[in-house]
Write an enzyme that holds these catalytic residues in place. Sequence first.
Site, PDB file in Angstrom:
ATOM      1  CE  LYS A  67     -10.223  22.094  12.951  1.00 15.45           C
ATOM      2  NZ  LYS A  67      -9.047  21.443  13.581  1.00 15.45           N
ATOM      3  CB  THR A  68      -8.583  20.582   6.210  1.00 11.06           C
ATOM      4  OG1 THR A  68      -8.473  21.649   7.146  1.00 11.06           O
ATOM      5  CG2 THR A  68      -8.552  21.123   4.800  1.00 11.06           C
ATOM      6  CG  ASP A 112      -9.524  26.184   8.314  1.00 11.63           C
ATOM      7  OD1 ASP A 112     -10.088  25.685   9.300  1.00 11.63           O
ATOM      8  OD2 ASP A 112      -8.310  26.033   8.069  1.00 11.63           O
ATOM      9  CB  THR A 161      -9.269  25.683  16.835  1.00 16.27           C
ATOM     10  OG1 THR A 161      -9.278  27.094  16.564  1.00 16.27           O
ATOM     11  CG2 THR A 161      -8.447  24.987  15.793  1.00 16.27           C
ATOM     12  NE  ARG A 220      -1.630  20.388   9.971  1.00 18.60           N
ATOM     13  CZ  ARG A 220      -2.668  21.172  10.241  1.00 18.60           C
ATOM     14  NH1 ARG A 220      -2.667  21.891  11.340  1.00 18.60           N
ATOM     15  NH2 ARG A 220      -3.681  21.239   9.412  1.00 18.60           N
TER      16      ARG A 220
HETATM   17  P1  ADP Z   1      -7.178  20.246  10.597  1.00 19.37           P
HETATM   18  O1  ADP Z   1      -7.965  20.757   9.421  1.00 19.37           O
HETATM   19  O2  ADP Z   1      -8.045  19.661  11.682  1.00 19.37           O
HETATM   20  O3  ADP Z   1      -6.197  21.244  11.147  1.00 19.37           O
HETATM   21  P2  ADP Z   1      -6.043  18.421   8.652  1.00 19.37           P
HETATM   22  O4  ADP Z   1      -7.283  17.800   8.119  1.00 19.37           O
HETATM   23  O5  ADP Z   1      -5.383  19.465   7.809  1.00 19.37           O
HETATM   24  O6  ADP Z   1      -6.290  19.004  10.121  1.00 19.37           O
HETATM   25  O7  ADP Z   1      -5.031  17.221   8.971  1.00 19.37           O
HETATM   26  C1  ADP Z   1      -3.642  17.351   8.876  1.00 19.37           C
HETATM   27  C2  ADP Z   1      -3.039  16.165   8.154  1.00 19.37           C
HETATM   28  O8  ADP Z   1      -3.140  15.028   8.979  1.00 19.37           O
HETATM   29  C3  ADP Z   1      -3.761  15.784   6.851  1.00 19.37           C
HETATM   30  O9  ADP Z   1      -3.167  16.355   5.729  1.00 19.37           O
HETATM   31  C4  ADP Z   1      -3.622  14.303   6.773  1.00 19.37           C
HETATM   32  O10 ADP Z   1      -2.435  13.956   6.080  1.00 19.37           O
HETATM   33  C5  ADP Z   1      -3.489  13.891   8.209  1.00 19.37           C
HETATM   34  N1  ADP Z   1      -4.735  13.333   8.747  1.00 19.37           N
HETATM   35  C6  ADP Z   1      -5.656  13.993   9.509  1.00 19.37           C
HETATM   36  N2  ADP Z   1      -6.638  13.172   9.883  1.00 19.37           N
HETATM   37  C7  ADP Z   1      -6.359  11.967   9.342  1.00 19.37           C
HETATM   38  C8  ADP Z   1      -6.996  10.683   9.388  1.00 19.37           C
HETATM   39  N3  ADP Z   1      -8.122  10.502  10.100  1.00 19.37           N
HETATM   40  N4  ADP Z   1      -6.431   9.650   8.719  1.00 19.37           N
HETATM   41  C9  ADP Z   1      -5.290   9.837   8.043  1.00 19.37           C
HETATM   42  N5  ADP Z   1      -4.625  10.998   7.972  1.00 19.37           N
HETATM   43  C10 ADP Z   1      -5.140  12.058   8.608  1.00 19.37           C
END
Ligand code: ADP
Length: 345
Positions: A67-68, A112, A161, A220
């Site tokens: 998401k981030t 977030d 989430t 992650r």
């Molecule tokens: P969320 O915000 O959903 O908790 P993040 O966007 O922070 O998750 O993702 C965590 C890590 O996973 C990111 O820093 C990145 O390194 C990796 N990641 C997430 N999605 C992808 C993707 N589609 N392709 C490559 N790496 C990804």
Amino acid sequence: MARETVIRTSPADEARKQDAALRPKLLREVIGQRKVAERLEIAVCAAKKLGEPLGHILFDGPPGLGKTTFATVLPNELGTSIQMTSGPALAKPADLLPFLTNLDEGSILFIDEIHRLPRVVEEFIYPAMEDFRIDIVLGEGLAARTISMNLKRFTLIGATTRSGMLSGPMRDRFKMHEHLEFYSVQELAQIIRVNAAKLNTPITDEAALELARRSRGTPRIANARLYWTRNYAAALHDGVITEAIARAALDKAEVDREGLDKNDRKYLETLIDLYGGGPTGVEALAATINLAADTLSDEIEPYLLREQYITRSPRGRLAMPRAYQALGKLPPKTKPDNPQAALFE
Ligand code: ADP
């Protein structure tokens, strides 16, 4: 004498820093989630052609799925800036003011955990989302008056989430809703190969697949497993990650062959051994395992549900045959109390 500043970093800070270092920078570098990425490419292209800000976007899905990442990729695509905050950090409307007054035309404000915004802040944000305007109340009681302030046209990106916890009016104000799904083993293996290269760590294809299979469908977690395995390979071997090294490193970290970690197994053991396989409520499980109920429902359960280790019924969580197998236990033939009894036959 100048006092020395000691900067302490927690494991969570470290994980955040590692995340940021490995995060893709552009949409085409994002691996998996193809449909979401394609829709965003169209939205970005339209915003550029029409000279309009991108419509507000809501991303939902379990933690660590990107998401981030999507939120931080979009300003790079648009050539604009991003400000980042989170629901719990915005206790009152005034907390949002610095962000709103710092906006550039077409820039992005990322919130977030948007489901945790207090109601007053949520209501304060509605006119900002709809008309790029905020209403500020000055004074109190009879002397109170409201002044309206225009804002630069911006894009709000929310991540959650728990989309179910978002109020209807808030949800309706987002132009795009994108749900992120767990990743396939092949997609995770590709992420692992790309990130191993960024870390200057040689890895075989079989090793990348082994790490991917044991990463709970989550980038992650794949990154964390990769970091651990890289350190393991550097400390005990010559730094190259082979399949045997990946296996040994994850065994050492107590990640089992299916990718379940200590907390996952504790959850399943408690459900099966203490609550007879369920049905039992998440609060009871959380109290027994000594973890917050939110951690269980946000971080542990989505994957266990998706992979059918457990299922949910109106009366609570139930262990499925796969949970018994994962713990090396024999599933009961049938459970009279279990509405899913047929699944055990
Ligand atoms: P969320 O915000 O959903 O908790 P993040 O966007 O922070 O998750 O993702 C965590 C890590 O996973 C990111 O820093 C990145 O390194 C990796 N990641 C997430 N999605 C992808 C993707 N589609 N392709 C490559 N790496 C990804």
